[in-house]
Design an enzyme around this catalytic site. Structure first.
Site, PDB file in Angstrom:
ATOM      1  N   CYS A   7       0.827  -1.203   0.000  1.00  0.00           N
ATOM      2  CA  CYS A   7       0.000   0.000   0.000  1.00  0.00           C
ATOM      3  C   CYS A   7       0.865   1.257   0.000  1.00  0.00           C
ATOM      4  CB  CYS A   7      -0.896   0.021   1.232  1.00  0.00           C
ATOM      5  SG  CYS A   7      -1.841  -1.479   1.497  1.00  0.00           S
ATOM      6  N   ARG A  59       4.102   0.460  -6.347  1.00  0.00           N
ATOM      7  CA  ARG A  59       4.065  -0.451  -5.222  1.00  0.00           C
ATOM      8  C   ARG A  59       3.023  -1.555  -5.393  1.00  0.00           C
ATOM      9  NH1 ARG A  59       6.747   1.797  -0.820  1.00  0.00           N
ATOM     10  NH2 ARG A  59       5.486   0.733   0.749  1.00  0.00           N
ATOM     11  N   TRP A  82      -3.517  -2.366  -1.289  1.00  0.00           N
ATOM     12  CA  TRP A  82      -3.327  -3.729  -1.780  1.00  0.00           C
ATOM     13  C   TRP A  82      -4.070  -4.633  -0.817  1.00  0.00           C
ATOM     14  CZ3 TRP A  82      -1.028  -8.406  -0.270  1.00  0.00           C
ATOM     15  CH2 TRP A  82      -0.697  -9.292  -1.303  1.00  0.00           C
ATOM     16  N   ASN A  90      -1.026   0.990   6.108  1.00  0.00           N
ATOM     17  CA  ASN A  90      -0.313  -0.044   5.358  1.00  0.00           C
ATOM     18  C   ASN A  90       0.098  -1.121   6.345  1.00  0.00           C
ATOM     19  OD1 ASN A  90       1.289  -1.609   3.718  1.00  0.00           O
ATOM     20  ND2 ASN A  90       2.933  -0.121   3.509  1.00  0.00           N
ATOM     21  N   GLY A  91      -0.227  -2.388   6.056  1.00  0.00           N
ATOM     22  CA  GLY A  91       0.168  -3.470   6.940  1.00  0.00           C
ATOM     23  C   GLY A  91      -1.010  -4.327   7.352  1.00  0.00           C
ATOM     24  N   GLU A 139      14.624 -17.087 -12.967  1.00  0.00           N
ATOM     25  CA  GLU A 139      14.338 -15.661 -13.005  1.00  0.00           C
ATOM     26  C   GLU A 139      13.656 -15.266 -14.315  1.00  0.00           C
ATOM     27  OE1 GLU A 139      14.162 -11.555 -12.155  1.00  0.00           O
ATOM     28  OE2 GLU A 139      14.146 -13.380 -10.948  1.00  0.00           O
ATOM     29  N   LYS A 148       9.947 -13.503 -14.539  1.00  0.00           N
ATOM     30  CA  LYS A 148       9.666 -12.237 -15.207  1.00  0.00           C
ATOM     31  C   LYS A 148       8.481 -12.379 -16.147  1.00  0.00           C
ATOM     32  CE  LYS A 148      11.387  -9.763 -13.220  1.00  0.00           C
ATOM     33  NZ  LYS A 148      11.951 -10.506 -12.167  1.00  0.00           N
ATOM     34  N   GLU A 177       5.150 -12.849 -14.154  1.00  0.00           N
ATOM     35  CA  GLU A 177       4.788 -11.650 -13.403  1.00  0.00           C
ATOM     36  C   GLU A 177       4.059 -10.626 -14.256  1.00  0.00           C
ATOM     37  OE1 GLU A 177       7.981 -10.788  -9.850  1.00  0.00           O
ATOM     38  OE2 GLU A 177       8.646 -10.407 -11.891  1.00  0.00           O
ATOM     39  N   HIS A 201      12.717 -35.477 -16.100  1.00  0.00           N
ATOM     40  CA  HIS A 201      12.055 -35.962 -14.899  1.00  0.00           C
ATOM     41  C   HIS A 201      10.715 -35.250 -14.694  1.00  0.00           C
ATOM     42  CE1 HIS A 201      15.581 -38.291 -13.600  1.00  0.00           C
ATOM     43  NE2 HIS A 201      16.277 -37.289 -14.108  1.00  0.00           N
ATOM     44  N   LYS A 239       5.529  -4.078  -5.168  1.00  0.00           N
ATOM     45  CA  LYS A 239       6.968  -3.895  -5.247  1.00  0.00           C
ATOM     46  C   LYS A 239       7.652  -4.220  -3.916  1.00  0.00           C
ATOM     47  CE  LYS A 239      10.701  -2.612  -7.362  1.00  0.00           C
ATOM     48  NZ  LYS A 239      11.209  -3.475  -8.438  1.00  0.00           N
TER      49      LYS A 239
END
Length: 617
Positions: free
Chosen positions: A2, A27, A75, A101-102, A490, A494, A497, A513, A612
């Site tokens: 947030c 964010r 968020w 926020n939290g 990675e 990307k 996401e 496998h 973020k």
């Protein structure tokens, strides 16, 4: 997660708050809201599910109406994204407004108590519980003032929070507090700014106070900034810091998206991360955080790297680097799992925490546990004076500059640069890396920025072209061996996401496998195949893929013939030492993910459901 913005001063609060919220859009959020206190001491609240632009559509008439206000991008944690769950929230008596926020973990117990006292709730949020708890303490005793009531309330909750609160009967006053979530106070000329980070007020002031853990502040034009501890109400002298952030750093600079800008900034961010540390002509690596504690590293039973997401991938590559060159055992742990599995930690261990923001809640919690067990704590982060930077015994800042795009790019390669420097310095110090090899490796590391420039120039248009052929793909497989296995992880991260295409990274040898069952003519496989390190094995993997009609996108060194002859698409990168190949190979994978997402019409800088800085567990 947030975003919080607050203002009290002489300017139009609406414009400052709205523009500040736009700066914090990186964010990640699902709703937005604003509250202003007008000159007649009435609150004007507007909030909505959606983006800041949606908030502007319903609130633009408020421009010029107030000199104090605060805004929020939410968020979702407690309650689905909706207008009524959006912040700000107002107390039952209509006098107190809050943004938060939290997570308040014991909100349900407090809510039951407040219900019994006659309080009602309009939302599903923990935040509305907190604002009514503040009212409860003011109602309980007429002599309890606003800041004291906030302090009482915060002493009753546990969890993580950064809050900003306004009260109609205290015009021009903002009360803020933090525990686990960052909060900055900008000090202007007869005006004050509040924000989750300094980006919303960087053009107005270069002076800021970063509120410490467990502290709160009462901010007013008459009395300035009064900082107190939440637990004891002890007065704290503020430490004002000069901001190094510039407005140019947080603007797009002509690029369509922040992510693309940050991909192209990597030659500079890698160079800046090495600058002053890598002295090739002198044959040394200067890192005070390592130098001052060399014996702790040299005598460590093991190094434990803890991180989340992209930083965890950097940690995996760090494991390869440190074990190969320093010959110190390394374990890499998800911070979110580390403290819940009753880990064995001793004072002979070194714990390295990696975090772009320096505020990652899971990583912070894992660090606190390791510190309690007596381990030496080393931090790698990108944000000066962040929570992780404060709690660690020593550390190294990456110098990637602000990273606005939610999907990390330049922070990742800057982390790999730091880990490379650490591994080579430790290896040289403990005698496991001879001088000739050390000089060769640092010379190669020194030219990486130029090689990244070359990659950007040669692969940018090519990746755009390749991306068009995979806009409608539903699955991707990324394969790599050795150092490039984490690079495959990675690359897959990307893509998923920002494009919302399912993608998985695997060690190439593990393809047989399980993942090989998925390969057919509709399955694109990205394979990282530099000449150095298991090349013959990679050739065999490609043959197995082509036998099953898979579409191969190969990242190879210039001049490659075997893999290039079999691949459907070839992306060439310059040759480098095997240990640095993930840095070079990651760049075209970032571009590929970026352009696939662009062609799919995705919001590249603000992908859905992601944040973020993950400041709650």
């Amino acid at each position: 997660m947030c975003g919080i913005v607050g203002y009290t001063g002489f300017q139009d609060a609406y414009n400052i708050v709205i523009n500040g919220l736009r700066r914090l859009e990186y964010r990640g959020y699902d709703s937005a809201g604003i509250v202003l206190e007008k000159s007649d001491n009435t609150f004007e609240v507007q909030k909505t599910k959606g983006k800041v632009d949606d908030l502007v559509d319903i609130s633009s008439q408020l421009e010029g109406t107030a000199r104090i206000g605060m805004g929020h991008t939410r968020w979702a944690t407690h309650g689905v994204p909706s207008d009524r769950n959006s912040h700000p929230h107002v107390s039952n008596n209509g006098k107190i407004a809050i943004i938060h926020n939290g997570i308040i973990e014991n909100y349900d117990t407090i809510k039951i108590m407040l219900n019994d006292k006659g309080f009602t709730f309009q939302s599903e949020t923990d935040t509305e519980v907190l604002v009514n708890l503040i009212q409860y303490f003011m109602d309980l005793n007429a002599e309890t003032d606003f800041p004291t009531a906030v302090r009482y309330a915060l002493n009753e909750v546990y969890g993580a929070y950064a809050i900003t609160v306004m009260h109609k009967d205290y015009p021009g006053v903002l009360v803020v507090g933090r525990l686990g979530s960052p909060l900055a106070i900008g000090i202007g000329d007869n005006e004050y700014f509040i924000a989750s980070d300094a980006s919303p007020f960087v053009e107005f002031t270069k002076e800021a106070i970063y509120l410490e853990e467990g502290h709160m502040a009462t901010i007013s034009l008459e009395n300035g900034v009064d900082i107190r501890t939440i637990n004891e109400n002890s007065k704290i002298e503020p430490e004002i810091q000069e901001l190094k952030l510039s407005l140019e750093q947080i603007e797009k600079g002509g690029f369509e998206h922040f992510m693309l800008k940050e991909i192209f900034e990597q030659p500079k961010s890698i160079h800046d991360t090495m600058r002053g540390r890598l002295l090739v002509e002198e044959g040394i690596i200067k890192m005070a955080g390592i130098w001052d504690h060399l014996e702790r590293f040299k005598n460590a039973n093991r190094i434990i790297i803890i991180a989340c997401g992209t930083s965890w991938h950097a940690g995996l590559i760090g494991e390869y680097l440190i074990e190969e060159y320093a010959r110190i055992p390394v374990e890499v742990e998800y911070a979110s799992e580390f403290r819940y599995r009753n880990p064995i930690i001793t004072d002979k261990d070194v714990v390295i925490a990696i975090s772009q923001s320096g505020e990652t809640a899971d990583t912070m919690a894992a660090l606190k546990l390791a510190k309690e067990k007596g381990a030496f704590i080393y931090g790698i982060c990108n944000v000066v004076d962040s929570s992780i930077a404060r709690i660690t015994d020593a550390g190294s800042y990456t110098h990637a500059g602000p990273e606005i795009g939610v999907a990390s790019t330049k922070a990742f390669t800057a982390q790999l640069t730091i880990l490379s420097l650490i591994a080579l310095k430790l290896g040289k110090h403990n005698g496991n890396l001879g001088n000739a090899d050390f000089m060769s490796l640092i010379a190669e590391l020194d030219v990486l920025p130029k090689k990244i420039e070359e990659v950007l120039e040669s692969t940018h248009d090519l990746t755009k072209t390749i991306a068009k052929d995979f806009v409608n793909a539903t699955n991707f497989l990324y394969l790599g061996r050795g150092y490039n296995y984490p690079a495959a992880l990675e690359g897959a991260l990307k893509l998923k996401e920002i494009s919302y295409i399912h993608a998985e990274g695997y060690p190439a040898a593990e393809m047989k496998h399980g993942p090989i069952a998925l390969i057919d003519e509709n399955m694109p496989i990205v394979i990282i195949a530099p000449k150095k390190g298991h090349y013959d094995k990679i050739v065999s993997n490609v043959q197995e893929i082509k036998a099953r009609k898979g579409k191969v996108i190969a990242v190879v060194n210039k001049g490659d013939q075997q893999v290039s002859a079999m691949a459907d698409y070839v992306i060439e990168i310059p040759e480098t030492s095997e240990c640095f190949s993930p840095i070079v190979a990651s760049v075209p994978l970032q571009l590929l993910a970026y352009y696939i997402a662009v062609y799919r019409g995705a919001n590249v800088d603000q992908p859905r459901n992601l944040a973020k800085s993950v400041t709650v567990e």
